[in-house]
Design a protein around this motif. Structure first.
Motif, PDB file in Angstrom:
ATOM      1  N   TRP A 108       0.856  -1.182   0.000  1.00  0.00           N
ATOM      2  CA  TRP A 108       0.000   0.000   0.000  1.00  0.00           C
ATOM      3  C   TRP A 108       0.893   1.234   0.000  1.00  0.00           C
ATOM      4  O   TRP A 108       1.878   1.298   0.759  1.00  0.00           O
ATOM      5  CB  TRP A 108      -0.909   0.017   1.225  1.00  0.00           C
ATOM      6  N   TYR A 124      -5.041   6.087  -1.079  1.00  0.00           N
ATOM      7  CA  TYR A 124      -4.197   4.925  -0.844  1.00  0.00           C
ATOM      8  C   TYR A 124      -4.268   3.997  -2.057  1.00  0.00           C
ATOM      9  O   TYR A 124      -5.358   3.644  -2.526  1.00  0.00           O
ATOM     10  CB  TYR A 124      -4.648   4.192   0.419  1.00  0.00           C
ATOM     11  N   ARG A 164       0.882   5.792  -0.621  1.00  0.00           N
ATOM     12  CA  ARG A 164       0.111   7.033  -0.641  1.00  0.00           C
ATOM     13  C   ARG A 164       1.002   8.141  -1.174  1.00  0.00           C
ATOM     14  O   ARG A 164       2.228   8.035  -1.122  1.00  0.00           O
ATOM     15  CB  ARG A 164      -0.443   7.371   0.740  1.00  0.00           C
TER      16      ARG A 164
END
Length: 115
Positions: free
Chosen positions: A36, A93, A38
């Protein structure tokens, strides 16, 4: 390449929790690493959390102790459990799959932490 679809984002108050889900279009069993990310300053994407095929996890310092990444190979899904959320966690995200010869991204899911 595997296709990825994120879900689970939303609006949450500071201190709250969310669980993000990343659904893959095919088996993730043999994918080297799922993660993940961002956005970060400078139009880059910063790593939030990663999990390898063997189950080894890596976290950004800013989320250690608050976020947990996991993978369910039977469901072809990767999850990000986010607890004790802070306003600075607000971001889109993105899920990533890192194979032997490719890197695939999902379209992102928005997380907003605000009172």
């Amino acid at each position: 390449q595997v296709q990825l679809v994120e879900s689970g984002g939303g609006l949450v108050q500071p201190g709250g929790s969310l669980r993000l889900s990343c659904a893959a279009s095919e088996s993730i069993f043999s994918i080297n690493s799922m993660g993940w990310y961002r956005p970060a300053p400078g139009n880059q994407r910063e790593l939030v959390a990663r999990i390898t095929r063997g189950g080894t996890t890596t976290y950004a310092d800013s989320v250690k102790g608050r976020f947990t990444i996991s993978r369910d190979n039977a469901k072809n899904r990767v999850y990000l459990q986010m607890n004790s959320l802070k306003p600075e966690d607000t971001a889109v995200y993105y899920c990533n799959a890192l194979g032997a010869a490719y890197s695939s991204w999902g379209q992102g899911t928005q997380v907003t932490v605000s009172s």
